[in-house]
Design a protein around this motif. Structure first.
Motif, PDB file in Angstrom:
ATOM      1  N   GLU A   1       0.838  -1.193   0.000  1.00  0.00           N
ATOM      2  CA  GLU A   1       0.000   0.000   0.000  1.00  0.00           C
ATOM      3  C   GLU A   1       0.876   1.248   0.000  1.00  0.00           C
ATOM      4  OE1 GLU A   1      -3.991  -1.565   2.398  1.00  0.00           O
ATOM      5  OE2 GLU A   1      -2.651  -0.085   3.310  1.00  0.00           O
TER       6      GLU A   1
ATOM      7  N   ALA B   1      -4.473   7.893   6.339  1.00  0.00           N
ATOM      8  CA  ALA B   1      -5.733   7.163   6.164  1.00  0.00           C
ATOM      9  C   ALA B   1      -5.614   5.710   6.622  1.00  0.00           C
ATOM     10  CB  ALA B   1      -6.198   7.228   4.705  1.00  0.00           C
ATOM     11  N   THR B   2      -4.770   5.479   7.639  1.00  0.00           N
ATOM     12  CA  THR B   2      -4.514   4.121   8.117  1.00  0.00           C
ATOM     13  C   THR B   2      -4.396   4.126   9.637  1.00  0.00           C
ATOM     14  OG1 THR B   2      -3.284   3.612   6.094  1.00  0.00           O
ATOM     15  CG2 THR B   2      -2.959   2.138   7.968  1.00  0.00           C
TER      16      THR B   2
ATOM     17  N   LYS C   1      -7.919   2.093  -2.335  1.00  0.00           N
ATOM     18  CA  LYS C   1      -8.376   1.218  -1.258  1.00  0.00           C
ATOM     19  C   LYS C   1      -9.180   1.976  -0.210  1.00  0.00           C
ATOM     20  CE  LYS C   1      -6.066  -2.345  -0.220  1.00  0.00           C
ATOM     21  NZ  LYS C   1      -5.098  -3.337   0.326  1.00  0.00           N
ATOM     22  N   ARG C   2      -8.780   3.204   0.111  1.00  0.00           N
ATOM     23  CA  ARG C   2      -9.532   4.019   1.069  1.00  0.00           C
ATOM     24  C   ARG C   2      -9.018   5.460   0.991  1.00  0.00           C
ATOM     25  NH1 ARG C   2      -6.221   0.554   3.443  1.00  0.00           N
ATOM     26  NH2 ARG C   2      -4.498   1.339   4.709  1.00  0.00           N
ATOM     27  N   LYS C   3      -9.773   6.350   1.605  1.00  0.00           N
ATOM     28  CA  LYS C   3      -9.414   7.763   1.626  1.00  0.00           C
ATOM     29  C   LYS C   3      -9.489   8.290   3.053  1.00  0.00           C
ATOM     30  CE  LYS C   3     -11.253   8.615  -3.044  1.00  0.00           C
ATOM     31  NZ  LYS C   3     -12.184   9.449  -3.847  1.00  0.00           N
ATOM     32  N   SER C   4      -8.781   9.382   3.303  1.00  0.00           N
ATOM     33  CA  SER C   4      -8.859  10.002   4.633  1.00  0.00           C
ATOM     34  C   SER C   4     -10.264  10.510   4.901  1.00  0.00           C
ATOM     35  CB  SER C   4      -7.846  11.138   4.756  1.00  0.00           C
ATOM     36  OG  SER C   4      -8.042  12.104   3.724  1.00  0.00           O
TER      37      SER C   4
ATOM     38  N   GLU D   1     -14.065   9.929   2.836  1.00  0.00           N
ATOM     39  CA  GLU D   1     -14.737   9.339   1.675  1.00  0.00           C
ATOM     40  C   GLU D   1     -15.509  10.364   0.861  1.00  0.00           C
ATOM     41  OE1 GLU D   1     -14.166   6.421   0.538  1.00  0.00           O
ATOM     42  OE2 GLU D   1     -12.844   5.983   2.245  1.00  0.00           O
TER      43      GLU D   1
ATOM     44  N   TYR E   1      -4.490   9.418  11.450  1.00  0.00           N
ATOM     45  CA  TYR E   1      -5.173   9.175  10.178  1.00  0.00           C
ATOM     46  C   TYR E   1      -4.681  10.073   9.048  1.00  0.00           C
ATOM     47  CZ  TYR E   1      -8.959   6.588   7.966  1.00  0.00           C
ATOM     48  OH  TYR E   1      -9.674   5.707   7.202  1.00  0.00           O
TER      49      TYR E   1
ATOM     50  N   THR F   1      -5.144   9.714  -0.036  1.00  0.00           N
ATOM     51  CA  THR F   1      -5.751   8.532  -0.645  1.00  0.00           C
ATOM     52  C   THR F   1      -4.765   7.371  -0.579  1.00  0.00           C
ATOM     53  OG1 THR F   1      -7.055   9.887  -2.167  1.00  0.00           O
ATOM     54  CG2 THR F   1      -6.762   7.566  -2.730  1.00  0.00           C
TER      55      THR F   1
END
Length: 223
Positions: A109, A213-214, A166-169, A171, A210, A156
């Motif tokens: 990632e 974003a993790t 895969k994900r965003k800080s 959405e 975050y 992102t």
């Protein structure tokens, strides 16, 4: 966690490096409030510290370059030949990569995004503070910085191999915000009463896990 934060504080040169050009009064200070103001411009590399980071300190540059660049604008009010107060606006790209988890399983990632930060900080001129007497003809100075502000980011996370999101800080593609504390050290050479050129290192610790974003083992991300 505490060991990691301690090492980061001891070597802030690995965080944000700024080549700075600004004004700082070294001659006679004015007595009116409108006196002793100056502006500064700077830019340099920005390195992220958090869960999505391949190495503990140095940035990787292959596959995804973790070394990003930003710029700053500062407005400074000189209070004395030792203390000054600055308002700072910082804008920078930011990125981090994680190929494997600590156990060896693949992660693959990376994240990329932008940061806008505003802070108020004070500078402490160590050269004048620890001098036995004030030297108006001094040209080289070493100083420290401490400050507080607000960090805003939008990031992102993508797959390192496929670039799939895969994900965003956030959405909804909106900026997230959190308090930030910063500190560092710098040095500059004075070319005249209000003109100098210097270099500055700062560590910005965000009250959030975050920025990348993790959610992970580190409660506070930094850059």
């Amino acid at each position: 966690m505490m060991r990691r934060l301690l090492i980061l504080l001891l070597i802030p040169g690995l965080s944000l490096l700024i080549l700075r050009a600004s004004g700082q009064t070294q001659g006679v200070l004015g007595k009116r409030f409108i006196d002793n103001w100056s502006v500064g411009l700077g830019g340099g590399p920005n390195i992220f510290f958090g869960d999505l980071k391949e190495k503990e300190f140095l940035p990787v540059t292959s596959e995804m370059n973790e070394l990003k660049f930003g710029g700053t604008f500062t407005l400074t009010r000189q209070l004395s030949h030792v203390f000054a107060i600055r308002g700072q606006l910082l804008y920078s790209e930011i990125s981090g990569t994680k190929r494997e988890y600590s156990g060896g399983s693949p992660c693959n990632e990376y994240f990329i995004g932008n940061i806008i930060e505003g802070n108020i900080n004070t500078t402490i001129n160590f050269s004048n503070l620890f001098s036995s007497r004030y030297k108006p003809k001094r040209k080289f100075f070493v100083y420290g910085t401490l400050g507080l502000g607000i960090s805003n980011w939008i990031t992102t996370v993508k797959n390192l191999k496929t670039d799939e999101i895969k994900r965003k800080s956030n959405e909804n593609d909106q900026w997230r915000s959190a308090p930030v504390a910063m500190g560092g050290i710098g040095a500059y050479y004075n070319f005249g009463d209000k003109v100098n050129l210097g270099i500055e290192w700062n560590l910005h610790g965000v009250n959030s896990d975050y920025v990348d974003a993790t959610k992970g083992i580190y409660r506070y991300d930094a850059y």
